[in-house]
Design a protein around this motif. Structure first.
Motif, PDB file in Angstrom:
ATOM      1  N   LEU A  91       0.829  -1.205   0.000  1.00  0.00           N
ATOM      2  CA  LEU A  91       0.000   0.000   0.000  1.00  0.00           C
ATOM      3  C   LEU A  91       0.863   1.255   0.000  1.00  0.00           C
ATOM      4  O   LEU A  91       0.611   2.212   0.722  1.00  0.00           O
ATOM      5  CB  LEU A  91      -0.934  -0.012   1.216  1.00  0.00           C
ATOM      6  N   ASN A  92       1.887   1.259  -0.833  1.00  0.00           N
ATOM      7  CA  ASN A  92       2.757   2.435  -0.907  1.00  0.00           C
ATOM      8  C   ASN A  92       1.975   3.713  -1.193  1.00  0.00           C
ATOM      9  O   ASN A  92       2.353   4.791  -0.743  1.00  0.00           O
ATOM     10  CB  ASN A  92       3.812   2.244  -1.993  1.00  0.00           C
ATOM     11  N   PHE A  93       0.891   3.617  -1.946  1.00  0.00           N
ATOM     12  CA  PHE A  93       0.138   4.794  -2.367  1.00  0.00           C
ATOM     13  C   PHE A  93      -1.103   5.029  -1.510  1.00  0.00           C
ATOM     14  O   PHE A  93      -1.971   5.828  -1.852  1.00  0.00           O
ATOM     15  CB  PHE A  93      -0.237   4.665  -3.846  1.00  0.00           C
ATOM     16  N   GLY A  94      -1.163   4.337  -0.391  1.00  0.00           N
ATOM     17  CA  GLY A  94      -2.227   4.539   0.569  1.00  0.00           C
ATOM     18  C   GLY A  94      -3.463   3.721   0.282  1.00  0.00           C
ATOM     19  O   GLY A  94      -3.628   3.124  -0.786  1.00  0.00           O
ATOM     20  N   HIS A  95      -4.352   3.699   1.258  1.00  0.00           N
ATOM     21  CA  HIS A  95      -5.624   3.004   1.119  1.00  0.00           C
ATOM     22  C   HIS A  95      -6.574   3.838   0.262  1.00  0.00           C
ATOM     23  O   HIS A  95      -6.683   5.056   0.430  1.00  0.00           O
ATOM     24  CB  HIS A  95      -6.263   2.789   2.494  1.00  0.00           C
ATOM     25  N   GLY A  96      -7.265   3.164  -0.642  1.00  0.00           N
ATOM     26  CA  GLY A  96      -8.304   3.825  -1.426  1.00  0.00           C
ATOM     27  C   GLY A  96      -7.792   4.966  -2.278  1.00  0.00           C
ATOM     28  O   GLY A  96      -8.524   5.946  -2.508  1.00  0.00           O
ATOM     29  N   ASN A  97      -6.567   4.874  -2.765  1.00  0.00           N
ATOM     30  CA  ASN A  97      -6.024   5.938  -3.616  1.00  0.00           C
ATOM     31  C   ASN A  97      -6.963   6.178  -4.796  1.00  0.00           C
ATOM     32  O   ASN A  97      -7.280   5.263  -5.550  1.00  0.00           O
ATOM     33  CB  ASN A  97      -4.634   5.547  -4.109  1.00  0.00           C
ATOM     34  N   ARG A  98      -7.390   7.410  -4.937  1.00  0.00           N
ATOM     35  CA  ARG A  98      -8.454   7.712  -5.909  1.00  0.00           C
ATOM     36  C   ARG A  98      -8.049   7.366  -7.334  1.00  0.00           C
ATOM     37  O   ARG A  98      -8.856   6.847  -8.112  1.00  0.00           O
ATOM     38  CB  ARG A  98      -8.834   9.197  -5.793  1.00  0.00           C
ATOM     39  N   ARG A  99      -6.809   7.652  -7.720  1.00  0.00           N
ATOM     40  CA  ARG A  99      -6.384   7.325  -9.078  1.00  0.00           C
ATOM     41  C   ARG A  99      -6.457   5.828  -9.333  1.00  0.00           C
ATOM     42  O   ARG A  99      -6.897   5.388 -10.407  1.00  0.00           O
ATOM     43  CB  ARG A  99      -4.965   7.829  -9.320  1.00  0.00           C
ATOM     44  N   LEU A 100      -6.051   5.044  -8.345  1.00  0.00           N
ATOM     45  CA  LEU A 100      -6.045   3.590  -8.527  1.00  0.00           C
ATOM     46  C   LEU A 100      -7.454   3.015  -8.484  1.00  0.00           C
ATOM     47  O   LEU A 100      -7.794   2.116  -9.266  1.00  0.00           O
ATOM     48  CB  LEU A 100      -5.163   2.948  -7.461  1.00  0.00           C
ATOM     49  N   ILE A 101      -8.286   3.534  -7.583  1.00  0.00           N
ATOM     50  CA  ILE A 101      -9.672   3.056  -7.506  1.00  0.00           C
ATOM     51  C   ILE A 101     -10.424   3.411  -8.787  1.00  0.00           C
ATOM     52  O   ILE A 101     -11.186   2.588  -9.327  1.00  0.00           O
ATOM     53  CB  ILE A 101     -10.385   3.650  -6.277  1.00  0.00           C
ATOM     54  N   ASP A 102     -10.209   4.603  -9.309  1.00  0.00           N
ATOM     55  CA  ASP A 102     -10.876   4.998 -10.558  1.00  0.00           C
ATOM     56  C   ASP A 102     -10.417   4.133 -11.722  1.00  0.00           C
ATOM     57  O   ASP A 102     -11.234   3.745 -12.575  1.00  0.00           O
ATOM     58  CB  ASP A 102     -10.601   6.471 -10.861  1.00  0.00           C
ATOM     59  N   ALA A 103      -9.138   3.827 -11.776  1.00  0.00           N
ATOM     60  CA  ALA A 103      -8.627   2.962 -12.840  1.00  0.00           C
ATOM     61  C   ALA A 103      -9.232   1.570 -12.743  1.00  0.00           C
ATOM     62  O   ALA A 103      -9.613   0.964 -13.766  1.00  0.00           O
ATOM     63  CB  ALA A 103      -7.101   2.883 -12.765  1.00  0.00           C
ATOM     64  N   ALA A 104      -9.325   1.054 -11.521  1.00  0.00           N
ATOM     65  CA  ALA A 104      -9.914  -0.273 -11.326  1.00  0.00           C
ATOM     66  C   ALA A 104     -11.399  -0.266 -11.676  1.00  0.00           C
ATOM     67  O   ALA A 104     -11.900  -1.174 -12.362  1.00  0.00           O
ATOM     68  CB  ALA A 104      -9.714  -0.729  -9.880  1.00  0.00           C
ATOM     69  N   ARG A 105     -12.121   0.757 -11.230  1.00  0.00           N
ATOM     70  CA  ARG A 105     -13.559   0.827 -11.488  1.00  0.00           C
ATOM     71  C   ARG A 105     -13.846   0.906 -12.985  1.00  0.00           C
ATOM     72  O   ARG A 105     -14.746   0.238 -13.498  1.00  0.00           O
ATOM     73  CB  ARG A 105     -14.164   2.023 -10.754  1.00  0.00           C
ATOM     74  N   ALA A 106     -13.078   1.711 -13.690  1.00  0.00           N
ATOM     75  CA  ALA A 106     -13.284   1.834 -15.135  1.00  0.00           C
ATOM     76  C   ALA A 106     -13.045   0.496 -15.829  1.00  0.00           C
ATOM     77  O   ALA A 106     -13.790   0.109 -16.739  1.00  0.00           O
ATOM     78  CB  ALA A 106     -12.365   2.911 -15.704  1.00  0.00           C
ATOM     79  N   GLN A 107     -12.018  -0.233 -15.389  1.00  0.00           N
ATOM     80  CA  GLN A 107     -11.736  -1.522 -16.021  1.00  0.00           C
ATOM     81  C   GLN A 107     -12.768  -2.574 -15.634  1.00  0.00           C
ATOM     82  O   GLN A 107     -13.109  -3.448 -16.452  1.00  0.00           O
ATOM     83  CB  GLN A 107     -10.330  -2.003 -15.640  1.00  0.00           C
ATOM     84  N   LEU A 108     -13.290  -2.502 -14.426  1.00  0.00           N
ATOM     85  CA  LEU A 108     -14.322  -3.454 -13.993  1.00  0.00           C
ATOM     86  C   LEU A 108     -15.548  -3.412 -14.888  1.00  0.00           C
ATOM     87  O   LEU A 108     -16.236  -4.426 -15.078  1.00  0.00           O
ATOM     88  CB  LEU A 108     -14.733  -3.157 -12.544  1.00  0.00           C
ATOM     89  N   GLU A 109     -15.831  -2.249 -15.445  1.00  0.00           N
ATOM     90  CA  GLU A 109     -16.993  -2.094 -16.310  1.00  0.00           C
ATOM     91  C   GLU A 109     -16.759  -2.642 -17.713  1.00  0.00           C
ATOM     92  O   GLU A 109     -17.693  -2.768 -18.485  1.00  0.00           O
ATOM     93  CB  GLU A 109     -17.369  -0.612 -16.412  1.00  0.00           C
ATOM     94  N   ARG A 110     -15.494  -2.961 -18.033  1.00  0.00           N
ATOM     95  CA  ARG A 110     -15.166  -3.377 -19.394  1.00  0.00           C
ATOM     96  C   ARG A 110     -14.885  -4.875 -19.495  1.00  0.00           C
ATOM     97  O   ARG A 110     -15.648  -5.625 -20.075  1.00  0.00           O
ATOM     98  CB  ARG A 110     -13.975  -2.567 -19.907  1.00  0.00           C
TER      99      ARG A 110
END
Length: 400
Positions: A52-71
């Motif tokens: 978790l170098n970039f912290g919990h719930g890092n917005r950039r990473l969560i947004d990237a994951a969410r966008a890919q989850l939809e595809r």
């Protein structure tokens, strides 16, 4: 709502006891802070062992994951997908290498590196089949698979899991003379952690890594750097090897590569090393899946800014200065580390590492002990200086 005691009781009854976690039950987390099932907040000073170098719930990473989850999340490697080539290209460029072999967990990446070195040894170096040797360091931690524990010196990790896999020679960490003696014509690789994390954040003597690089180059042996914990910004550089200006033949990566969102690992090397593989000789159903690639691509983009390496350097200098003041005061015998990563040895009479960790938990700070008398500090790189200082205040109070 389940209480902490309820959850721990259920876990103890129904899960194998392969860990001895602190008695805290996390329900949510954000940045450097975690909240338990009863609403208590804790400063995370472990960061998932650097996952978790970039912290919990890092917005950039969560947004990237969410966008890919939809595809699309998984195709297996039976088909191409539209994130794979970019992931391999960008990770290879970050490492200054040519090829990437993606896996999932760190232990899988180490196993993959072992297979890579052996195959390279037989097909490129010309070692007789079945005679390849890999030199490793004492007190290493590269995972807990049956092959990896075969060259562990940790009795808890190794005992009663034999028969053990042959082909490894163990030498003292930081000892170039012993390493040189161990390398023979059948040696295909030297596998090392640039900083030994599980051993207590042990930093090798100055010149050791550059000496390993020179030796392996002279003897036609691969230098494989396990940067699973030390890499991707933790020490103030993208890779810990950079502190000595060293570029290994093989990078072994994991943990922070998945941003604390999904497990992602990889072996990264040039074509003359990873090019030994042919279809069917190695693989993973989930390795390099679209979701993993999407998150890892965002991790790589974040590292390219240099922001996180700079934070680890600046806050790390502050961390080590403050910890250094504790040495000689009776409670702390030694402090080691680099960047936002430290091992703190607790003096006898001031409690074991576990006891100090439990007292810190009671004061709202989460760390982890190792090897009896040592606690490890590895906060997320996004931690604020104010929060870091507050955590250090709690450590001072516990040790007072």
């Amino acid at each position: 709502m389940s209480t902490t005691a309820d959850v721990i009781r259920s876990a103890d009854a129904h899960s194998a006891h392969t860990y001895h976690p602190l008695p805290v039950v996390v329900a949510s987390a954000d940045g450097a802070w975690m909240t338990d099932v009863e609403g208590r907040r804790y400063l995370d000073m472990l960061a998932g062992y650097s996952a978790l170098n970039f912290g919990h719930g890092n917005r950039r990473l969560i947004d990237a994951a969410r966008a890919q989850l939809e595809r699309v999340t998984l195709t297996s490697r039976a088909f191409h997908h539209d994130r794979f080539a970019d992931f391999c290209t960008e990770l290879a460029a970050l490492c200054g290498k040519e090829m990437v072999l993606p896996m999932n967990t760190g232990a899988e990446a180490v196993e993959t590196a072992v297979k890579t070195a052996r195959k390279w040894g037989y097909e490129v170096k010309g070692v007789p089949d079945g005679h390849a040797k890999i030199v490793v360091a004492a007190d290493n931690f590269h995972g807990r698979t049956t092959t990896v524990v075969s060259f562990s010196t940790d009795h808890d990790a190794r005992d009663h899991f034999g028969p053990y896999t042959p082909g490894f020679e163990i030498v003292p960490y930081g000892d170039l003379t012993a390493l040189s003696r161990a390398v023979t014509e059948n040696t295909v690789a030297v596998l090392l952690e640039p900083i030994q994390g599980e051993a207590g954040v042990l930093v090798p003597p100055a010149g050791y890594l550059s000496g390993v690089r020179e030796l392996t180059r002279e003897r036609n042996v691969l230098f494989m750097a396990d940067e699973i914990q030390s890499g991707l910004g933790r020490t103030g550089r993208t890779f810990a090897c950079e502190h000595e200006g060293v570029v290994p033949d093989v990078y072994i990566l994991g943990k922070a590569l998945g941003g604390g969102v999904v497990p992602v690992s990889a072996v990264v090397a040039d074509r003359d090393v990873l090019g030994v593989f042919r279809p069917g000789q190695h693989g993973s159903t989930f390795g390099g899946n679209p979701l993993a690639c999407a998150v890892a691509l965002e991790v790589i983009a974040m590292l390219r800014t240099g922001e996180f390496q700079q934070r680890a350097t600046e806050l790390g200098d502050h961390l080590h200065h403050e910890l250094g003041l504790l040495v000689g005061g009776g409670a702390v015998t030694a402090v080691r580390g680099r960047g936002l990563w430290a091992g703190v040895d607790i003096a006898p009479g001031h409690g074991t590492g576990r006891e100090v960790s439990e007292k810190l938990m009671e004061r709202g700070v989460l760390v982890k002990d190792t090897h009896g008398s040592t606690i490890r500090l590895a906060p997320p790189l996004v931690i604020s200086k104010e929060d870091l200082d507050w955590g250090l205040d709690q450590l001072r109070a516990v040790l007072a």
